[in-house]
Every structure is written in C-alpha cells, then in structure tokens.
Design a protein around this motif. Structure first.
Motif, PDB file in Angstrom:
ATOM      1  N   GLU A 260       0.819  -1.214   0.000  1.00 52.51           N
ATOM      2  CA  GLU A 260       0.000   0.000   0.000  1.00 52.51           C
ATOM      3  C   GLU A 260       0.852   1.262   0.000  1.00 52.51           C
ATOM      4  O   GLU A 260       0.335   2.361  -0.241  1.00 52.51           O
ATOM      5  CB  GLU A 260      -0.933   0.002   1.211  1.00 52.51           C
ATOM      6  CG  GLU A 260      -1.974  -1.109   1.167  1.00 52.51           C
ATOM      7  CD  GLU A 260      -2.894  -1.067   2.388  1.00 52.51           C
ATOM      8  OE1 GLU A 260      -2.721  -0.163   3.234  1.00 52.51           O
ATOM      9  OE2 GLU A 260      -3.778  -1.930   2.475  1.00 52.51           O
ATOM     10  N   ASN A 261       2.154   1.140   0.291  1.00 49.52           N
ATOM     11  CA  ASN A 261       3.037   2.306   0.293  1.00 49.52           C
ATOM     12  C   ASN A 261       3.619   2.602  -1.089  1.00 49.52           C
ATOM     13  O   ASN A 261       4.478   3.480  -1.211  1.00 49.52           O
ATOM     14  CB  ASN A 261       4.185   2.100   1.284  1.00 49.52           C
ATOM     15  CG  ASN A 261       3.715   2.175   2.730  1.00 49.52           C
ATOM     16  OD1 ASN A 261       2.775   2.888   3.046  1.00 49.52           O
ATOM     17  ND2 ASN A 261       4.358   1.422   3.608  1.00 49.52           N
ATOM     18  N   TYR A 262       3.149   1.887  -2.099  1.00 48.18           N
ATOM     19  CA  TYR A 262       3.679   2.055  -3.449  1.00 48.18           C
ATOM     20  C   TYR A 262       2.564   2.322  -4.440  1.00 48.18           C
ATOM     21  O   TYR A 262       1.465   1.768  -4.343  1.00 48.18           O
ATOM     22  CB  TYR A 262       4.454   0.803  -3.887  1.00 48.18           C
ATOM     23  CG  TYR A 262       5.654   0.525  -3.018  1.00 48.18           C
ATOM     24  CD1 TYR A 262       6.888   1.088  -3.313  1.00 48.18           C
ATOM     25  CD2 TYR A 262       5.544  -0.277  -1.892  1.00 48.18           C
ATOM     26  CE1 TYR A 262       7.985   0.858  -2.505  1.00 48.18           C
ATOM     27  CE2 TYR A 262       6.636  -0.515  -1.074  1.00 48.18           C
ATOM     28  CZ  TYR A 262       7.852   0.052  -1.387  1.00 48.18           C
ATOM     29  OH  TYR A 262       8.932  -0.168  -0.581  1.00 48.18           O
ATOM     30  N   GLY A 263       2.871   3.197  -5.378  1.00 47.75           N
ATOM     31  CA  GLY A 263       2.003   3.420  -6.513  1.00 47.75           C
ATOM     32  C   GLY A 263       2.610   2.766  -7.735  1.00 47.75           C
ATOM     33  O   GLY A 263       3.570   1.993  -7.631  1.00 47.75           O
ATOM     34  N   THR A 268       4.371   6.101  -2.574  1.00 53.22           N
ATOM     35  CA  THR A 268       3.262   7.045  -2.585  1.00 53.22           C
ATOM     36  C   THR A 268       3.745   8.373  -1.997  1.00 53.22           C
ATOM     37  O   THR A 268       4.747   8.416  -1.267  1.00 53.22           O
ATOM     38  CB  THR A 268       2.088   6.519  -1.738  1.00 53.22           C
ATOM     39  OG1 THR A 268       2.522   6.382  -0.372  1.00 53.22           O
ATOM     40  CG2 THR A 268       1.601   5.164  -2.257  1.00 53.22           C
TER      41      THR A 268
END
Length: 324
Positions: A260-263, A268
């Motif tokens: 969830e910390n990556y786009g 992010t």
C-alpha cells in the motif's frame, strides 16, 4: 516510460545536499583542515555512502519497479549510512576527550600503548568480527562496535530475506514466514541501535557534567565546551531516526514491504514524505551538525603524545628512586 516523481525530487534534493557536504569535506582534506586519519574520515565515509544511497533513490524514483536492484541498493545503503553515522557520533565524543581532557585519553577508547601491533589488532577485527571484544575487553568501544555490527547485520539480512517474498500471495506460508523472520531480525537490530543512541546520550551528558566541573582545554570551569553542545543537539535527530527505524520494523503501515506504500511508479506521496522527513532529513541534520564541530574545535590543542607522557612519567619515577 520513465517519470520524474515526487520521490525522485526528494531524493535529488538530498543528493545535492550531501554533494555540497561532500565538496566541503573534500576541500577540508585537500587543504589539510581535516586530517585523513581523524574522525572526519569516518564522517566522510558516511557522506559517500549517503551519496550512493540518494543516487539509487533518484534512479528508483524515476524507473520505479522496472529496476528493483536500485531499490534494494537504496535500502541496504540507507542502513549502512545510519550505521556509519552512529559510529561517527561516538568517534566525535572520543576525539573531544582526547583533545580536551587533561589525561589526553578517552575513557571510551583508551589509546594504544607504544609498541602495539596495530596490524595484529586489525586482523583480529577482520577475522573475529564482533567477537573481537573477547580479546579487547578493556576497550568499551570494541563492545559498542561489536553490538552495532551484529545489529547492522540483522537489519540487512532481515530486509534482504523479506525482499524475496511473493507479495502477490500475501497469505501464503512462505510469505508469512518471511514477514515474521524479517520483523524479528529488523526489530532486534533497530533496538540495538536505539539502545546505542540512549547510551550515547548518557555519555554526552556525563562528559558535559565533567566538563562544567573540571574545565577543559579553554582553562575555564562552570561552562560547557561548544563542541559538546553541538554533539548534544546532534543527538536529537539521531534518536528520532532510531525511533523511526523501530517503527518501520514493527508497524506494517510504515514498512518498505507494505504494497500500500507504493504506486505504479514507486513510493506514494505519503510514504515519501514520512521516509524523507524522519529517515533522511534526520541523518542529514546530524551530519551537518557533526561537521560544524570543526569551527567549535579549531582552537583545541593537539592530541598529547602518549609515548612522551609515559616516558616522562618513567623518567620522573627513576629520578625519585635515585634520590635526585
């Protein structure tokens, strides 16, 4: 297609900041303001590691997961940068002791007596690694070095082990096992660093108290040497960095390995802000403060010649025995 992201911009900003520090320190060495064998060499190594780390950060921010090797290099070099910075802080305290205490010695790291085989000592560290403290038990810094080496190894191994997890199957037994082992290893390693920072605070405060009571090379009592004040201030970003390291190892929402910390192109914006404010900025501030001690210690005396001091002491004892 490569894209210049906010993460790449943050990494580039600190790359330029560390490059400025690198140029300043290189100028210091070339003009002999800094000695190659001094505490500033350890700090210069930290700056060099951080330059490499930020370079990898810029590359990862632009290429994203198209080049995961840059990401792993960024993580490993970041861990080595923090490790080297904590050691630098200890070295600066030791150097202050050697230049300002009447004995010319540091109670953290006694200087080698005349005739010490330094090659044998270096080989002991190379082959024994963290167990060198078994040979040099009278040297507290060997114990600190040993503990931090073990902690650094745990952090790097834990992070590398987790890097091989299959995040497309987060509930698989292999992924869960990797997460569990990595969390234990990284938390243990970061806890040792945090304990080391706590010990550093105690050492700085004791040194400041003794300095106020006994004076220093300035021949003044009742005041604290400005170098010690800078070291005390530098401790605060170091402890923030240490607490952040513990949180990253324990709190999943702050972990590098939380998808969830990556786009699509890397970190992010939220994670970028957290990482660079609590992880990179704190180290940069501590590094700059350590460099500023050059100006507060310019008038400190040189290290005493331990060999000459010991010879004079022996000579005095001999004259007394002869009744001179």
């Amino acid at each position: 297609m490569a894209e210049f992201t906010g993460e790449a911009g943050a990494a580039l900003a600190f790359l330029l900041g560390y490059f400025a520090v690198f140029i300043w320190m290189l100028y210091g060495f070339l003009t002999h303001k800094f000695k190659w064998g001094s505490r500033y060499l350890a700090l210069f190594i930290h700056v060099t590691i951080r330059l490499a780390s930020q370079g990898c950060g810029v590359g990862f921010g632009i290429l994203g997961f198209r080049n995961t090797d840059l990401f792993l290099a960024f993580l490993i070099l970041g861990a080595e940068g923090y490790f080297s910075l904590v050691l630098c802080a200890f070295r600066f305290v030791i150097s202050w002791h050697q230049h300002n205490l009447a004995s010319g010695e540091s109670w953290l790291e006694p200087r080698d007596p005349p005739g010490t085989n330094k090659a044998r000592k270096a080989l002991a560290f190379i082959f024994l690694g963290p167990f060198a403290f078994l040979v040099y038990r009278d040297n507290p810094m060997v114990g600190f070095h040993s503990a931090l080496i073990l902690a650094n190894t745990a952090i790097v191994v834990g992070g590398s082990y987790l890097a091989g997890a299959d995040y497309s199957q987060p509930d698989s037994p292999d992924t869960q096992r990797r997460l569990r082992v990595s969390k234990i290893a990284r938390t243990a390693g970061q806890a040792v660093f945090l304990a080391g920072n706590a010990a550093l605070l105690v050492i700085i405060l004791v040194t400041m108290r003794n300095n106020r009571r006994d004076g220093d090379s300035r021949k003044r009592k009742g005041t604290v040497h400005p170098t010690l004040i800078l070291l005390f201030i530098a401790w605060f970003p170091l402890i923030v960095r240490g607490i952040f390291g513990i949180l990253q190892a324990c709190v999943w929402s702050l972990s590098y390995y939380n998808p969830e910390n990556y786009g699509p192109n890397g970190f992010t914006p939220r994670f970028t802000a957290i990482e660079y404010f609590l992880g990179v900025l704190t180290e940069f501030l501590a590094c700059v403060l350590l460099n500023l001690t050059y100006f507060t210690s310019k008038n400190d005396p040189k290290k005493r010649d331990i060999f000459a001091a010991q010879e004079n002491k022996k000579g005095g004892e001999g004259e007394a025995d002869a009744g001179v």
